[in-house]
Write an enzyme that holds these catalytic residues in place. Structure first.
Site, mmCIF file in Angstrom:
data_model
loop_
_atom_site.group_PDB
_atom_site.id
_atom_site.type_symbol
_atom_site.label_atom_id
_atom_site.label_comp_id
_atom_site.label_asym_id
_atom_site.label_seq_id
_atom_site.Cartn_x
_atom_site.Cartn_y
_atom_site.Cartn_z
ATOM 1 N N ALA A 1 -5.132 6.111 12.085
ATOM 2 C CA ALA A 1 -3.913 5.402 11.685
ATOM 3 C C ALA A 1 -4.199 3.908 11.657
ATOM 4 O O ALA A 1 -3.840 3.170 12.570
ATOM 5 C CB ALA A 1 -2.771 5.723 12.636
ATOM 6 N N ARG B 1 -21.426 17.287 -8.260
ATOM 7 C CA ARG B 1 -20.933 17.531 -9.619
ATOM 8 C C ARG B 1 -19.650 16.769 -9.934
ATOM 9 O O ARG B 1 -19.262 16.674 -11.089
ATOM 10 C CB ARG B 1 -20.701 19.026 -9.851
ATOM 11 C CG ARG B 1 -21.991 19.851 -9.839
ATOM 12 C CD ARG B 1 -21.720 21.298 -10.214
ATOM 13 N NE ARG B 1 -22.969 22.054 -10.230
ATOM 14 C CZ ARG B 1 -23.469 22.671 -9.168
ATOM 15 N NH1 ARG B 1 -22.842 22.608 -8.006
ATOM 16 N NH2 ARG B 1 -24.610 23.345 -9.244
ATOM 17 N N ASP C 1 -7.909 -3.431 7.898
ATOM 18 C CA ASP C 1 -6.844 -2.424 7.977
ATOM 19 C C ASP C 1 -6.228 -2.456 9.365
ATOM 20 O O ASP C 1 -5.822 -1.423 9.922
ATOM 21 C CB ASP C 1 -7.391 -1.026 7.648
ATOM 22 C CG ASP C 1 -6.293 -0.037 7.259
ATOM 23 O OD1 ASP C 1 -5.189 -0.494 6.897
ATOM 24 O OD2 ASP C 1 -6.526 1.182 7.324
ATOM 25 N N GLU D 1 0.858 -1.187 0.000
ATOM 26 C CA GLU D 1 0.000 0.000 0.000
ATOM 27 C C GLU D 1 0.895 1.238 0.000
ATOM 28 O O GLU D 1 1.235 1.794 1.029
ATOM 29 C CB GLU D 1 -0.925 -0.002 1.220
ATOM 30 C CG GLU D 1 -1.957 1.110 1.185
ATOM 31 C CD GLU D 1 -2.766 1.208 2.469
ATOM 32 O OE1 GLU D 1 -3.564 2.153 2.570
ATOM 33 O OE2 GLU D 1 -2.592 0.367 3.368
ATOM 34 N N ASP E 1 -15.900 -0.418 11.069
ATOM 35 C CA ASP E 1 -15.704 -0.257 12.512
ATOM 36 C C ASP E 1 -16.540 0.873 13.094
ATOM 37 O O ASP E 1 -16.532 1.099 14.303
ATOM 38 C CB ASP E 1 -14.220 -0.035 12.821
ATOM 39 C CG ASP E 1 -13.646 1.247 12.224
ATOM 40 O OD1 ASP E 1 -14.376 1.930 11.458
ATOM 41 O OD2 ASP E 1 -12.471 1.564 12.505
ATOM 42 N N GLY E 2 -17.260 1.619 12.232
ATOM 43 C CA GLY E 2 -18.077 2.722 12.705
ATOM 44 C C GLY E 2 -17.319 4.012 12.901
ATOM 45 O O GLY E 2 -17.931 5.048 13.167
#
Length: 394
Positions: free
Chosen positions: A311, A229, A277, A131, A250-251
């Site tokens: 994070a 737009r 993640d 990533e 996870d909210g």
């Protein structure tokens, strides 16, 4: 257990539908069949679990750490083993160990570790997800902006030369730092290319989909948003039939209302699938860790830098499934698919994600209350909750 045995349960979910009072036949490392308990062959070794549910093992395409290990900080085989074992405790049977933006030497060390882990067939290791560092500074998230840079010919040649050696290869890139022709070459060498950490307009995404990009990294987070737009990457991901979209349920990363809207809007055959993640805190009592020389704090289910920037996430896959089912109101079977069937399709794994005959015997056993009882990888028990209970009471 003998090489061929049956596990009986009140319900078995094969990835598409439920089988009542059924038995899962395990034949070595593979699924033999699912059949009614009444039709089991006489004398077959049987493990009865009574009330409960057998379901396909979870597949997580974005795992930064677990068990006290952050892959960026410990990019070796032992680190990969610890991360995989930590997530097996929460039902994950296959995962992409993720290296976020770092210096080239750390990338090289991590790729070497991935090659060794693949050669050693570390249980639960599916491959590496790189990533970064070829992202957009404008949508850096927690990635160190000083390490973000465009992809060079040397970078591309390195990635091409190592494809296929560290398990399944996946990479997240931003159009600001990578050209469509570079994506085309990555795809040709076997990479699954995901778009993320970008401020690109929706129209710009088309060239990358045409070049072979097939995923979106953590939908809504660190990307151009859906506007009236300008649809952004969010709009491209939801409207594209080719883009599979990861979602952190996870909210904190995405509001539940937004998640419901996205699930209703997503165009298929590509799907929204769950990712954690997850960082090193999973399976530990840690209060924080270090990332690229910066402190990350763990508070109330959130991981943040000092300025409040999220994070990564402090959640496991079973908790994501519970969230989607209990908070978003998705049927249990759909919540389970989002953690198994859909990520398998997104990464192109044809032997995992369901319990059809001949598939890898990666599955988990849940109570009726969705508490994890045990996790099985390649037909062997990788984690049993009762062991933890015994240790806790000792």
């Amino acid at each position: 257990m003998t090489s061929v045995f049956a596990i009986t349960a009140s319900r078995v979910f094969d990835g598409q539908s439920f089988h009542q009072d059924a038995a899962l036949i395990v034949d070595g490392a593979k699924v033999g069949a699912i059949m009614p308990q009444s039709k089991l062959p006489a004398g077959m070794k049987t493990l009865p679990i009574g009330n409960g549910l057998i379901a396909p093992g979870f597949i997580d395409l974005q795992v930064n750490g677990g068990g006290g290990v952050l892959f960026n900080n410990q990019p070796d085989v032992a680190g990969i083993e610890t991360i995989c074992a930590a997530h097996a405790r929460f039902g994950t049977t296959a995962l992409m160990v993720t290296l976020i933006t770092d210096v080239a030497v750390i990338r090289n060390i991590a790729v070497d570790a991935g090659c060794k882990a693949a050669a050693n067939a570390v249980p639960g290791f599916l491959g590496l997800h790189l990533e970064g560092p070829h992202l957009s500074v404008a949508r850096k998230g927690t990635h160190d902006p000083s390490l973000i840079r465009p992809m060079t010919e040397d970078d591309l040649a390195y990635l091409e030369n190592h494809a296929g050696h560290f398990g399944l290869p996946m990479i997240t890139v931003a159009p600001e730092s990578v050209a469509p022709d570079q994506v085309r070459r990555l795809v040709a060498s076997g990479y699954r290319v995901s778009l993320g950490h970008t401020d690109s307009e929706c129209a710009a995404i088309d060239a990358y989909v045409e070049a072979g990009a097939t995923l979106v990294t953590h939908l809504f987070n660190a990307m151009s948003q859906l506007g009236n737009r300008e649809p952004g990457l969010v709009g491209a991901g939801l409207s594209s039939a080719q883009l599979h979209c990861g979602l952190i349920a996870d909210g904190f990363h995405v509001d539940p209302v937004t998640m419901r809207v996205a699930l209703a809007a997503k165009q298929g055959p590509a799907h929204i699938f769950l990712v954690t993640d997850a960082m090193s805190t999973i399976g530990t009592n840690s209060t924080g860790f270090d990332l690229n020389g910066r402190a990350v704090y763990r508070r109330d289910g959130r991981l943040t830098l000092a300025d409040g920037t999220l994070a990564g996430a402090d959640i496991d896959m079973l908790s994501c499934v519970r969230f989607v089912h209990e908070r978003l109101g998705q049927p249990l079977e759909e919540a389970l698919r989002m953690a198994s069937v859909y990520p398998a399709k997104a990464i192109g794994v044809t032997t995992k994600g369901n319990l059809a005959s001949g598939q890898d015997a990666d599955f988990l056993i849940l109570s009726d209350d969705l508490d994890l009882q045990s996790t099985w990888i390649a037909g062997a028990c990788a984690y049993e909750a009762e062991d933890d209970r015994r240790k806790a009471s000792a």
